[in-house]
Design a protein around this motif. Structure first.
Motif, PDB file in Angstrom:
ATOM      1  N   LEU A  58     -11.460  -8.216  -1.450  1.00 36.03           N
ATOM      2  CA  LEU A  58     -10.636  -9.388  -1.767  1.00 36.03           C
ATOM      3  C   LEU A  58     -10.987  -9.965  -3.128  1.00 36.03           C
ATOM      4  O   LEU A  58     -10.116 -10.489  -3.835  1.00 36.03           O
ATOM      5  CB  LEU A  58     -10.825 -10.460  -0.682  1.00 36.03           C
ATOM      6  CG  LEU A  58     -10.243 -10.121   0.687  1.00 36.03           C
ATOM      7  CD1 LEU A  58     -10.694 -11.150   1.731  1.00 36.03           C
ATOM      8  CD2 LEU A  58      -8.719 -10.069   0.637  1.00 36.03           C
ATOM      9  N   ASP A  59     -12.247  -9.854  -3.506  1.00 31.76           N
ATOM     10  CA  ASP A  59     -12.652 -10.315  -4.830  1.00 31.76           C
ATOM     11  C   ASP A  59     -11.979  -9.487  -5.913  1.00 31.76           C
ATOM     12  O   ASP A  59     -11.574 -10.013  -6.956  1.00 31.76           O
ATOM     13  CB  ASP A  59     -14.173 -10.250  -4.968  1.00 31.76           C
ATOM     14  CG  ASP A  59     -14.641 -10.797  -6.313  1.00 31.76           C
ATOM     15  OD1 ASP A  59     -14.263 -11.941  -6.629  1.00 31.76           O
ATOM     16  OD2 ASP A  59     -15.355 -10.082  -7.027  1.00 31.76           O
ATOM     17  N   ALA A  60     -11.859  -8.179  -5.668  1.00 31.19           N
ATOM     18  CA  ALA A  60     -11.150  -7.324  -6.621  1.00 31.19           C
ATOM     19  C   ALA A  60      -9.686  -7.737  -6.727  1.00 31.19           C
ATOM     20  O   ALA A  60      -9.078  -7.690  -7.803  1.00 31.19           O
ATOM     21  CB  ALA A  60     -11.268  -5.862  -6.189  1.00 31.19           C
ATOM     22  N   LEU A  61      -9.104  -8.174  -5.608  1.00 34.41           N
ATOM     23  CA  LEU A  61      -7.712  -8.616  -5.621  1.00 34.41           C
ATOM     24  C   LEU A  61      -7.557  -9.910  -6.393  1.00 34.41           C
ATOM     25  O   LEU A  61      -6.683 -10.039  -7.254  1.00 34.41           O
ATOM     26  CB  LEU A  61      -7.218  -8.796  -4.181  1.00 34.41           C
ATOM     27  CG  LEU A  61      -5.810  -9.375  -4.014  1.00 34.41           C
ATOM     28  CD1 LEU A  61      -4.766  -8.395  -4.537  1.00 34.41           C
ATOM     29  CD2 LEU A  61      -5.530  -9.708  -2.551  1.00 34.41           C
ATOM     30  N   ALA A  85      -4.130  -4.174  -7.097  1.00 33.58           N
ATOM     31  CA  ALA A  85      -2.730  -4.540  -6.920  1.00 33.58           C
ATOM     32  C   ALA A  85      -2.460  -4.874  -5.458  1.00 33.58           C
ATOM     33  O   ALA A  85      -3.019  -4.248  -4.549  1.00 33.58           O
ATOM     34  CB  ALA A  85      -1.824  -3.396  -7.370  1.00 33.58           C
ATOM     35  N   LEU A  86      -1.586  -5.847  -5.232  1.00 32.96           N
ATOM     36  CA  LEU A  86      -1.234  -6.254  -3.873  1.00 32.96           C
ATOM     37  C   LEU A  86      -0.045  -5.411  -3.398  1.00 32.96           C
ATOM     38  O   LEU A  86       1.100  -5.847  -3.399  1.00 32.96           O
ATOM     39  CB  LEU A  86      -0.902  -7.741  -3.821  1.00 32.96           C
ATOM     40  CG  LEU A  86      -0.729  -8.355  -2.420  1.00 32.96           C
ATOM     41  CD1 LEU A  86      -1.988  -8.179  -1.601  1.00 32.96           C
ATOM     42  CD2 LEU A  86      -0.382  -9.834  -2.534  1.00 32.96           C
ATOM     43  N   SER A  87      -0.332  -4.192  -2.995  1.00 34.60           N
ATOM     44  CA  SER A  87       0.693  -3.249  -2.553  1.00 34.60           C
ATOM     45  C   SER A  87       0.939  -3.398  -1.057  1.00 34.60           C
ATOM     46  O   SER A  87       0.123  -4.004  -0.339  1.00 34.60           O
ATOM     47  CB  SER A  87       0.238  -1.822  -2.843  1.00 34.60           C
ATOM     48  OG  SER A  87      -0.943  -1.517  -2.121  1.00 34.60           O
ATOM     49  N   ILE A 104      -1.701  -4.769   1.892  1.00 31.00           N
ATOM     50  CA  ILE A 104      -1.440  -5.826   2.867  1.00 31.00           C
ATOM     51  C   ILE A 104      -1.641  -5.307   4.289  1.00 31.00           C
ATOM     52  O   ILE A 104      -2.235  -5.978   5.137  1.00 31.00           O
ATOM     53  CB  ILE A 104      -0.020  -6.391   2.685  1.00 31.00           C
ATOM     54  CG1 ILE A 104       0.086  -7.121   1.343  1.00 31.00           C
ATOM     55  CG2 ILE A 104       0.346  -7.327   3.829  1.00 31.00           C
ATOM     56  CD1 ILE A 104       1.459  -7.654   1.037  1.00 31.00           C
ATOM     57  N   LYS A 105      -1.164  -4.091   4.546  1.00 32.07           N
ATOM     58  CA  LYS A 105      -1.366  -3.492   5.864  1.00 32.07           C
ATOM     59  C   LYS A 105      -2.854  -3.347   6.164  1.00 32.07           C
ATOM     60  O   LYS A 105      -3.317  -3.644   7.268  1.00 32.07           O
ATOM     61  CB  LYS A 105      -0.671  -2.134   5.929  1.00 32.07           C
ATOM     62  CG  LYS A 105      -0.781  -1.448   7.275  1.00 32.07           C
ATOM     63  CD  LYS A 105      -0.035  -0.120   7.274  1.00 32.07           C
ATOM     64  CE  LYS A 105      -0.158   0.585   8.622  1.00 32.07           C
ATOM     65  NZ  LYS A 105       0.558   1.893   8.614  1.00 32.07           N
ATOM     66  N   GLY A 106      -3.617  -2.895   5.145  1.00 26.93           N
ATOM     67  CA  GLY A 106      -5.067  -2.771   5.322  1.00 26.93           C
ATOM     68  C   GLY A 106      -5.741  -4.112   5.533  1.00 26.93           C
ATOM     69  O   GLY A 106      -6.686  -4.219   6.330  1.00 26.93           O
ATOM     70  N   PHE A 107      -5.265  -5.158   4.840  1.00 30.73           N
ATOM     71  CA  PHE A 107      -5.841  -6.498   5.020  1.00 30.73           C
ATOM     72  C   PHE A 107      -5.620  -6.997   6.455  1.00 30.73           C
ATOM     73  O   PHE A 107      -6.503  -7.614   7.053  1.00 30.73           O
ATOM     74  CB  PHE A 107      -5.236  -7.481   4.024  1.00 30.73           C
ATOM     75  CG  PHE A 107      -5.675  -7.258   2.602  1.00 30.73           C
ATOM     76  CD1 PHE A 107      -6.914  -6.700   2.318  1.00 30.73           C
ATOM     77  CD2 PHE A 107      -4.848  -7.599   1.536  1.00 30.73           C
ATOM     78  CE1 PHE A 107      -7.329  -6.495   1.014  1.00 30.73           C
ATOM     79  CE2 PHE A 107      -5.256  -7.399   0.230  1.00 30.73           C
ATOM     80  CZ  PHE A 107      -6.494  -6.846  -0.033  1.00 30.73           C
ATOM     81  N   PHE A 108      -4.412  -6.761   6.997  1.00 31.40           N
ATOM     82  CA  PHE A 108      -4.149  -7.159   8.371  1.00 31.40           C
ATOM     83  C   PHE A 108      -5.082  -6.429   9.338  1.00 31.40           C
ATOM     84  O   PHE A 108      -5.626  -7.025  10.269  1.00 31.40           O
ATOM     85  CB  PHE A 108      -2.691  -6.863   8.745  1.00 31.40           C
ATOM     86  CG  PHE A 108      -1.734  -7.981   8.423  1.00 31.40           C
ATOM     87  CD1 PHE A 108      -1.849  -9.213   9.040  1.00 31.40           C
ATOM     88  CD2 PHE A 108      -0.693  -7.794   7.514  1.00 31.40           C
ATOM     89  CE1 PHE A 108      -0.968 -10.252   8.753  1.00 31.40           C
ATOM     90  CE2 PHE A 108       0.193  -8.810   7.221  1.00 31.40           C
ATOM     91  CZ  PHE A 108       0.055 -10.046   7.841  1.00 31.40           C
ATOM     92  N   SER A 124      -8.865  -0.540  -3.744  1.00 26.18           N
ATOM     93  CA  SER A 124      -9.363  -1.526  -4.703  1.00 26.18           C
ATOM     94  C   SER A 124     -10.118  -0.896  -5.860  1.00 26.18           C
ATOM     95  O   SER A 124     -10.370  -1.550  -6.873  1.00 26.18           O
ATOM     96  CB  SER A 124     -10.276  -2.523  -3.992  1.00 26.18           C
ATOM     97  OG  SER A 124     -11.457  -1.874  -3.538  1.00 26.18           O
ATOM     98  N   GLY A 125     -10.542   0.369  -5.689  1.00 22.38           N
ATOM     99  CA  GLY A 125     -11.287   1.037  -6.749  1.00 22.38           C
ATOM    100  C   GLY A 125     -12.745   0.664  -6.796  1.00 22.38           C
ATOM    101  O   GLY A 125     -13.443   0.965  -7.772  1.00 22.38           O
ATOM    102  N   VAL A 126     -13.268  -0.011  -5.746  1.00 23.09           N
ATOM    103  CA  VAL A 126     -14.685  -0.354  -5.721  1.00 23.09           C
ATOM    104  C   VAL A 126     -15.390   0.570  -4.754  1.00 23.09           C
ATOM    105  O   VAL A 126     -14.834   0.972  -3.730  1.00 23.09           O
ATOM    106  CB  VAL A 126     -14.910  -1.822  -5.294  1.00 23.09           C
ATOM    107  CG1 VAL A 126     -14.250  -2.764  -6.262  1.00 23.09           C
ATOM    108  CG2 VAL A 126     -14.395  -2.068  -3.882  1.00 23.09           C
ATOM    109  N   ALA A 127     -16.605   0.943  -5.104  1.00 24.02           N
ATOM    110  CA  ALA A 127     -17.390   1.808  -4.241  1.00 24.02           C
ATOM    111  C   ALA A 127     -18.048   0.975  -3.164  1.00 24.02           C
ATOM    112  O   ALA A 127     -18.190  -0.238  -3.275  1.00 24.02           O
ATOM    113  CB  ALA A 127     -18.445   2.551  -5.060  1.00 24.02           C
ATOM    114  N   LYS A 128     -18.470   1.654  -2.101  1.00 24.93           N
ATOM    115  CA  LYS A 128     -19.176   0.963  -1.029  1.00 24.93           C
ATOM    116  C   LYS A 128     -20.448   0.356  -1.587  1.00 24.93           C
ATOM    117  O   LYS A 128     -21.236   1.025  -2.238  1.00 24.93           O
ATOM    118  CB  LYS A 128     -19.500   1.941   0.101  1.00 24.93           C
ATOM    119  CG  LYS A 128     -20.253   1.278   1.247  1.00 24.93           C
ATOM    120  CD  LYS A 128     -20.573   2.279   2.338  1.00 24.93           C
ATOM    121  CE  LYS A 128     -21.382   1.621   3.441  1.00 24.93           C
ATOM    122  NZ  LYS A 128     -21.738   2.566   4.509  1.00 24.93           N
ATOM    123  N   ASP A 129     -20.635  -0.945  -1.326  1.00 27.96           N
ATOM    124  CA  ASP A 129     -21.800  -1.639  -1.867  1.00 27.96           C
ATOM    125  C   ASP A 129     -23.089  -1.089  -1.294  1.00 27.96           C
ATOM    126  O   ASP A 129     -23.134  -0.614  -0.157  1.00 27.96           O
ATOM    127  CB  ASP A 129     -21.727  -3.134  -1.536  1.00 27.96           C
ATOM    128  CG  ASP A 129     -20.613  -3.799  -2.318  1.00 27.96           C
ATOM    129  OD1 ASP A 129     -19.829  -3.077  -2.943  1.00 27.96           O
ATOM    130  OD2 ASP A 129     -20.547  -5.030  -2.285  1.00 27.96           O
TER     131      ASP A 129
END
Length: 697
Positions: A74-77, A83-85, A89-93, A127-132
């Motif tokens: 969400l921070d990347a968003l 991008a809010l594709s 959104i489906k993944g956020f739900f 999001s293009g971020v790797a697993k922390d």
């Protein structure tokens, strides 16, 4: 019973989580509807961040780890790196649903939910971020009360030291800060959005556990806040709690106020920085517990065990019965209407009404949380059968008795799954029929004719009545030559063991479902109906009593029996004249009311008290509203009075009685049946004449 303050705090945290999850679902719904503004995104981020922070305070590591990875995406968003594709959104739900599962698993000490890793990996890929690294979610542990608690601030190293001298703050909440529903942790988080902060928790005033007062405030915080910041920005964080805390603020150029107590050396410092964002979120929403207007802050809330409320409801019911008995005794004594006794009785009746209304408001809750649960059912069911389905919720603010809401979850789940699996066509079939690929299910709630009506409507193919009839004949449910109306054919779906599914799936096909729905609704004193338009969809309507405790009723007499008709269903009363009455067929009568004809139902005949009288001139009727907007006229012998009555259920002892909703105890101790006009009409014969009577009315 031992008083456990930490258990109470933990329970309050999980209640707060439910509120945060509700706001999370609301914001995601807005995003799905096209709202992509920064504030909506910030609401989603803050809800997840707050849950993570609170979970850290109770060492709920699985919940913290999941929320941290969700928060990172969400921070990347919110920083514009994602991008809010529609896929996002489906993944956020899905992640929000899993976050809810994690919260409830932590609350109930249950196993962690499955499939979380796949959802998070998909979101991280988008999001293009790797697993922390696991260390990134590490929180600082401290033991102020001999307990191992994790504090919910992320450890973030400063990229470069701040050039300006730091502000020095001492923040000491008073007990009133907690009782007003505020949370110091959120205030400290808000401070950290201003710049790099070093926070020390001072526990030197905490007494031994044996002498600890759970309602007192012992902790304080000493903070160094780096950066060239105006004082008003810092004080703005504490705007809504300045009267319930002590805040010492030392400007960098003047030196800090000396704190009353130096921070303990053994206490680790908590260092945090503002998280990167193109546009910082407004600070007021960043403090959900504190960011209320002064007027709102004055209305503190108290969480009460439901059993105590039920006890209060029962006592109010007994108060209403005793008030009615007292009024009956006063009336029988012949006391003048202008006497002090009668005036006092009227004041007592008004007070009883106010108490009853207030107690009922405590029990009433909006259906919104229930509807949000159904949104998840739609997402999961549509994914299971490979359909694109959107849920539209209407009337979420409609209030229903809490007991009703809890018992509605299972039947509504059946109906929603039935709509997804049976009601809506496959995407290809919808396109071939000229419909959008995406199916729509509308879930609505409203108050109508003194009842709560909940409807589940889909825009699918409707009920295949020839197929329903064929299955019913094959299973011996109806005769092969039976003549059924459309409504009677649709009602076959509620028979036990009936199913139109051709194969067993994860959702249906085992012959259970709609009969369970009807039984569940009837156990609540309600009913369920189906209307269907082939090619355009079906609608299931659930009608429920508004309250399960007290109602306003019209007390009437029919064939020597005393009955109560809910006042909310009565439009008007009238005495019939010869010009009002029209004969329709050999055994049926209607009445003419202002240009329209209304069917007449003889209550004495319908309830089996006597035979239809045939001559209704001079008789009294109650003109009642039906849920579909139509009207019916119920014939009674006498109207006795209007009064509040206490509902006493009959289902458990006698089962369902057509046309009878419940019973009550009147002021003279007499038992009277409370009628359900709509249900009575559904099962009525409509006979108002005997076959040997002449047609002249």
């Amino acid at each position: 019973m031992t008083h456990d303050p930490m258990a109470e705090i933990r329970a309050s945290f999980f209640v707060e989580c439910e509120e945060l999850l509700e706001s999370l679902q609301d914001a995601l719904g807005l995003m799905d509807a096209g709202a992509q503004d920064q504030e909506t995104i910030n609401v989603v981020f803050r809800a997840v961040h707050s849950i993570k922070g609170g979970a850290g305070a109770f060492a709920l590591r699985a919940l913290v780890a999941f929320a941290h990875r969700f928060e990172t995406v969400l921070d990347a968003l919110r920083s514009g790196r994602m991008a809010l594709s529609p896929e996002a959104i489906k993944g956020f739900f899905q992640a929000a649903d899993l976050l809810q599962d994690h919260v409830r698993a932590a609350r109930d000490d249950a196993a962690e939910p499955a499939a979380a890793e796949d959802v998070l990996l998909a979101l991280e890929a988008l999001s293009g971020v790797a697993k922390d690294d696991e260390a990134a979610a590490e929180t600082v542990a401290f033991q102020p009360l001999g307990l191992n608690l994790d504090f919910g601030f992320d450890l973030v190293d400063s990229a470069e030291p701040a050039s300006a001298a730091p502000w020095q703050l001492r923040f000491a909440p008073r007990a009133a800060l907690y009782t007003s529903g505020n949370e110091p942790l959120n205030l400290l988080r808000a401070l950290c959005t201003l710049g790099q902060a070093t926070v020390h928790c001072d526990t030197s005033l905490v007494p031994e556990i044996e002498t600890l007062d759970p309602e007192a405030s012992y902790l304080s915080w000493n903070i160094e806040l780096a950066g060239d910041l105006p004082e008003k920005d810092i004080r703005e964080v504490f705007d809504f709690v300045e009267d319930v805390c002590t805040l010492d603020l030392g400007a960098p150029d003047k030196g800090a106020h000396a704190p009353d107590k130096a921070p303990e050396p053994a206490m680790p410092a908590i260092v945090a920085m503002a998280e990167p964002a193109p546009a910082p979120a407004p600070r007021a929403p960043a403090v959900p517990q504190a960011a209320h207007s002064t007027k709102e802050a004055e209305h503190a809330t108290v969480r009460v065990d439901l059993e105590r409320i039920d006890r209060l409801v029962n006592l109010v019911g007994e108060l209403v019965i005793n008030q009615a008995m007292l009024a009956q005794s006063v009336a029988e004594a012949g006391i003048p209407t202008n006497s002090a006794v009668m005036n006092g009785l009227e004041a007592f009746m008004m007070l009883t009404r106010d108490i009853q209304d207030s107690v009922m408001m405590i029990r009433a809750q909006p259906v919104k949380p229930l509807f949000q649960r159904m949104a998840r059912i739609v997402r999961e069911a549509s994914a299971a059968v490979g359909k694109d389905v959107r849920l539209i919720a209407e009337g979420e603010a409609t209030e229903v008795d809490k007991t009703v809401i809890e018992r509605l979850a299972d039947p509504l789940t059946h109906m929603i799954r039935n709509a997804v699996d049976h009601g809506l066509e496959t995407p290809d079939a919808r396109l071939a029929a000229g419909k959008p690929r995406e199916g729509v299910i509308t879930l609505s709630a409203m108050h109508r004719s003194g009842r709560v009506v909940i409807e589940v409507q889909d825009d699918g193919a409707g009920i295949n009545r020839p197929k329903v009839r064929e299955i019913a004949i094959r299973r011996g449910l109806i005769a092969a030559d039976a003549t059924l109306t459309d409504a009677e054919t649709d009602a076959l779906l509620f028979l036990p063991g009936f199913s139109t599914a051709s194969a067993v799936s994860a959702l249906s096909g085992r012959g259970v479902g709609m009969d369970v729905v009807r039984q569940s609704i009837q156990s609540l004193g309600g009913r369920v109906n189906i209307t269907s338009d082939p090619g355009h969809g079906s609608k299931f309507s659930i009608s429920l009593p508004l309250t399960l405790a007290v109602l306003d009723g019209m007390v009437v007499q029919v064939a020597g029996e005393t009955l109560v008709v809910p006042l909310s269903s009565i439009l008007e009363t009238a005495a019939l004249s010869a010009d009002d009455i029209r004969v329709l067929g050999p055994q049926t009568t209607v009445i003419h009311v202002r240009g329209s004809f209304v069917p007449l139902y003889d209550l004495g005949a319908e309830l089996g008290f006597r035979a239809p009288s045939g001559n209704y001139v001079g008789k009294i009727v109650l003109l009642c509203a039906q849920e579909d907007g139509s009207r019916v006229a119920l014939l009674v012998d006498t109207i006795l009075e209007q009064r509040q009555v206490v509902i006493k259920g009959l289902q458990q002892a006698y089962g369902r009685i057509p046309g009878v909703a419940a019973a009550t105890i009147l002021g003279d101790g007499q038992i009277a049946l409370i009628l359900d006009p709509a249900d009575l009409v559904q099962s009525a014969t409509g006979r108002t004449r005997t076959a040997d009577l002449p047609l002249a009315g």
